[in-house]
Design an enzyme around this catalytic site. Structure first.
Site, PDB file in Angstrom:
ATOM      1  N   SER A 127      24.247 -19.541  32.684  1.00 39.04           N
ATOM      2  CA  SER A 127      22.877 -19.372  33.161  1.00 39.04           C
ATOM      3  C   SER A 127      22.231 -18.213  32.413  1.00 39.04           C
ATOM      4  CB  SER A 127      22.848 -19.116  34.671  1.00 39.04           C
ATOM      5  OG  SER A 127      23.362 -17.832  34.972  1.00 39.04           O
ATOM      6  N   CYS A 128      20.919 -18.152  32.499  1.00 33.02           N
ATOM      7  CA  CYS A 128      20.154 -17.055  31.899  1.00 33.02           C
ATOM      8  C   CYS A 128      18.851 -16.945  32.675  1.00 33.02           C
ATOM      9  CB  CYS A 128      19.927 -17.296  30.402  1.00 33.02           C
ATOM     10  SG  CYS A 128      18.979 -18.791  30.027  1.00 33.02           S
ATOM     11  N   ARG A 129      17.753 -16.731  32.018  1.00 31.26           N
ATOM     12  CA  ARG A 129      16.461 -16.667  32.708  1.00 31.26           C
ATOM     13  C   ARG A 129      15.858 -18.065  32.848  1.00 31.26           C
ATOM     14  NH1 ARG A 129      11.025 -16.451  31.523  1.00 31.26           N
ATOM     15  NH2 ARG A 129       9.789 -15.301  33.046  1.00 31.26           N
ATOM     16  N   SER A 155      18.299 -22.105  35.794  1.00 28.86           N
ATOM     17  CA  SER A 155      18.651 -20.690  35.673  1.00 28.86           C
ATOM     18  C   SER A 155      17.852 -19.814  36.640  1.00 28.86           C
ATOM     19  CB  SER A 155      18.537 -20.231  34.225  1.00 28.86           C
ATOM     20  OG  SER A 155      19.667 -20.675  33.485  1.00 28.86           O
TER      21      SER A 155
END
Length: 167
Positions: A127-129, A155
């Site tokens: 995941s990230c932004r 995310s």
């Protein structure tokens, strides 16, 4: 948009994030298992052609406390996590260090992250932004031989607001 999947529309995922992930997977010479084979020639690189088994859902991520065998790796920078928070059970490995960190020995990985180092067959979710960097990390893990890799495309932009957390 031709080939835009119902899932992308219903979940309000940023279409650019999904397109970037598909383009990154295809342009990096990834194996054909990253692109569904039932898409026609005009739409096979459209967002709707990403295989669902390669995308983690919000429900799946929210259920991770019940699945300690699944490792959730947030690839945002530490300052981003400090500003917004993090998804429970996740560990932070910034994108620029994913390959190096996944290459650590089992003891070093566990000492650093407090979690067992995943085997090549263990489930990983990135995941990230917005899902873009997570897609890049998933590709890197795939290239390292990890076979059970997913991108949480929603995310933080999906998870944060659903849990009253800052974006």
């Amino acid at each position: 948009m031709i080939g835009t999947s119902k899932m992308v529309k219903e979940r309000n995922f940023p279409v650019f994030a999904v397109v970037v992930v598909v383009v990154a997977l295809v342009s990096a010479g990834s194996s054909s298992r990253h692109v569904a084979t039932d898409c026609d020639a005009n739409s096979k690189f459209a967002p709707g052609c990403i295989e669902p088994r390669l995308v983690a859902t919000l429900a799946e991520v929210e259920d991770l406390p019940n699945h300690p065998e699944v490792l959730l790796i947030d690839v945002r920078e530490p300052a981003e996590l400090e500003a917004t928070g993090r998804i429970p059970t996740s560990i932070n490995i910034p994108l620029k260090t994913v390959q190096r960190e996944l290459g650590l020995g089992a003891e070093a990985f566990e000492a650093k992250y407090g979690r067992k180092k995943p085997t090549l067959a263990d489930p990983l979710i990135f995941s990230c932004r917005s899902g873009v960097r997570a897609g890049q990390a998933a590709l890197q893990a795939d290239q390292l031989g990890y076979r059970n890799v997913k991108n949480y495309v929603g995310s933080w932009l999906e998870y944060g607001p659903k849990h009253g957390l800052p974006v």
